[in-house]
Design an enzyme around this catalytic site. Structure first.
Site, mmCIF file in Angstrom:
data_model
loop_
_atom_site.group_PDB
_atom_site.id
_atom_site.type_symbol
_atom_site.label_atom_id
_atom_site.label_comp_id
_atom_site.label_asym_id
_atom_site.label_seq_id
_atom_site.Cartn_x
_atom_site.Cartn_y
_atom_site.Cartn_z
ATOM 1 N N HIS A 52 0.871 -1.181 0.000
ATOM 2 C CA HIS A 52 0.000 0.000 0.000
ATOM 3 C C HIS A 52 0.906 1.228 0.000
ATOM 4 O O HIS A 52 1.156 1.832 1.035
ATOM 5 C CB HIS A 52 -0.920 0.010 1.223
ATOM 6 C CG HIS A 52 -2.237 -0.650 0.967
ATOM 7 N ND1 HIS A 52 -3.121 -0.193 0.015
ATOM 8 C CD2 HIS A 52 -2.812 -1.736 1.526
ATOM 9 C CE1 HIS A 52 -4.193 -0.976 0.003
ATOM 10 N NE2 HIS A 52 -4.036 -1.926 0.894
ATOM 11 N N TYR A 69 -8.324 7.714 -17.766
ATOM 12 C CA TYR A 69 -9.230 8.420 -16.866
ATOM 13 C C TYR A 69 -9.412 9.854 -17.350
ATOM 14 O O TYR A 69 -8.474 10.478 -17.808
ATOM 15 C CB TYR A 69 -8.660 8.442 -15.441
ATOM 16 C CG TYR A 69 -8.405 7.084 -14.831
ATOM 17 C CD1 TYR A 69 -9.033 5.946 -15.323
ATOM 18 C CD2 TYR A 69 -7.542 6.946 -13.755
ATOM 19 C CE1 TYR A 69 -8.800 4.711 -14.751
ATOM 20 C CE2 TYR A 69 -7.303 5.707 -13.173
ATOM 21 C CZ TYR A 69 -7.927 4.590 -13.683
ATOM 22 O OH TYR A 69 -7.685 3.376 -13.121
ATOM 23 N N GLU A 75 -0.290 8.702 10.959
ATOM 24 C CA GLU A 75 -1.626 8.112 11.112
ATOM 25 C C GLU A 75 -2.655 9.048 11.746
ATOM 26 O O GLU A 75 -3.851 8.795 11.666
ATOM 27 C CB GLU A 75 -1.528 6.795 11.903
ATOM 28 C CG GLU A 75 -0.883 5.685 11.074
ATOM 29 C CD GLU A 75 -0.572 4.437 11.883
ATOM 30 O OE1 GLU A 75 -0.205 4.581 13.069
ATOM 31 O OE2 GLU A 75 -0.691 3.328 11.326
#
Ligand code: NI
Length: 405
Positions: free
Chosen positions: A105, A303, A378
């Site tokens: 990720h 896109y 985070e």
């Protein structure tokens, strides 16, 4: 949105934050490539079902949609997260680093999912004060053309009930954690792929007059492609044409009979985008004709331009100010030439794609997208959660003017 709601959103986001961090780390440990997000989507499904939300799964293969009905009837707003990871070998030392070798990720989609799940938790607790519905859209395959957004739209995720506003966010390591980047209008590029095959005629390197050298032709084409942006398009319109790969030739003394060029063409304007393949054809056909070579152009439209609705973006600004204070609004000055398939949703429904600040040098959160050391502060999960939840409230309960305009 009244200030008590803003306060409640903040309180709940703070309370569930440790749970969201655990979720993000779980997702981070088991990253999955585009359209193979089976474990990830199972996890999302479980979490939405725990909230007793009706859930649909298997949309566009691994997509998941949950819906929350507020106490009162009203419109429908959607919050979207992408789910896929990248074929990158993670080079961090976190205890929760990727356990899937060669998959990571590295674009923060684990964070996006955690924020949208976070918003689902917050809004579920506050559903008695909510008028209308919130759809939580988890989309597969953002990183790989044709992307998951288009097929999810085709599968009807924007209908039943009809979605009248959509919001999403993306991590951004150039923005300090605590801030959210916003921008009206075109913000990300249309990104097309192309492949040019140049066909010449082989021969001995000492007798070029008997062959048609595909390498010489391709070098002329590569140079000439740069005149598309500099000489054929209005200079105030940004256009990038990059050839990223060349294949051709077999030995130093053989005239090459075939060269393949692969590249990307990007711009910020639909009309310009339509011109680019026409101009490519003109340039390539002229050069190949003069060399008596031939060619094939395979042009794949990618896109579309991602264009944020100004009204929806203003609604995001108002929400960010209410929840985090005005200082948290980061006005993005210029668009980027990267692409994102959230653009398809914005072609159907007004909305806005926000940038979630994750930068914090103390936590090593400084690396750009797709870097093997990419990581986030985070704290951003708490911020993303509260802002998305707040936007849903603001949209459904306060201001519905913009989607009529
Ligand atoms: Ni991404």
């Amino acid at each position: 949105m009244q200030s008590e709601i803003a306060k409640k959103i903040e309180q709940i986001s703070n309370r569930i934050f440790p749970k969201l961090v655990r979720l993000r780390r779980q997702l981070h440990q088991y990253p999955e490539l585009a359209f193979g997000e089976f474990r990830t989507s199972k996890k999302i499904e479980e979490l939405l079902k725990k909230l007793s939300l009706p859930v649909k799964t298997g949309i566009a293969r691994t997509g998941v949609v949950g819906i929350l009905h507020g106490k009162e009837r009203g419109g429908t707003v959607a919050l979207r997260a992408d789910m896929d990871a990248l074929p990158i070998h993670e080079q961090t030392n976190f205890p929760y680093k990727s356990k899937n070798r060669g998959v990571m990720h590295a674009c923060g989609h684990d964070v996006h999912m955690s924020c949208v799940i976070g918003a689902a938790f917050v809004l579920s607790e506050l559903k008695d004060e909510l008028s209308g519905n919130v759809k939580f859209i988890f989309q597969p395959g953002e990183e790989v053309l044709p992307g998951g957004a288009k097929s999810m739209i085709q599968a009807g995720v924007l209908k039943n009930p009809a979605v009248s506003g959509i919001f999403g966010l993306h991590c951004d390591s150039s923005i300090r954690v605590g801030k959210i980047g916003v921008r009206d209008g075109p913000t990300m590029a249309q990104a097309d792929d192309f492949e040019i095959v140049i066909i010449g005629k082989g021969g001995h390197g000492a007798r070029p007059q008997d062959g048609i050298d595909a390498i010489v032709v391709s070098s002329q084409i590569i140079q000439a492609l740069q005149t598309i942006s500099s000489r054929k398009i209005n200079p105030v319109e940004p256009v990038v044409i990059s050839v990223g790969k060349i294949e051709g030739g077999s030995a130093r003394n053989i005239i090459c009979d075939r060269v393949v060029l692969k590249g990307t063409a990007r711009c910020l304007n639909k009309r310009v985008a339509r011109k680019i393949p026409i101009l490519l054809n003109q340039v390539i056909s002229g050069i190949t004709k003069s060399a008596k070579a031939s060619y094939r152009l395979n042009y794949k439209v990618g896109y579309p331009v991602l264009s944020n609705h100004p009204g929806a973006t203003d609604l995001a600004r108002v929400t960010i100010a209410k929840i985090l204070g005005k200082k948290a609004i980061f006005e993005i000055k210029s668009p980027v030439m990267g692409a994102e398939d959230f653009a398809y949703f914005l072609e159907k429904v007004p909305g806005s794609f926000l940038r979630l600040g994750i930068n914090n040098p103390e936590k090593n959160a400084i690396y750009p997208w797709h870097h093997p050391k990419f990581t986030v502060d985070e704290e951003a999960i708490k911020i993303g959660t509260s802002v998305l939840a707040g936007i849903a409230f603001e949209f459904l309960n306060a201001d519905r003017k913009f989607h009529r305009s």
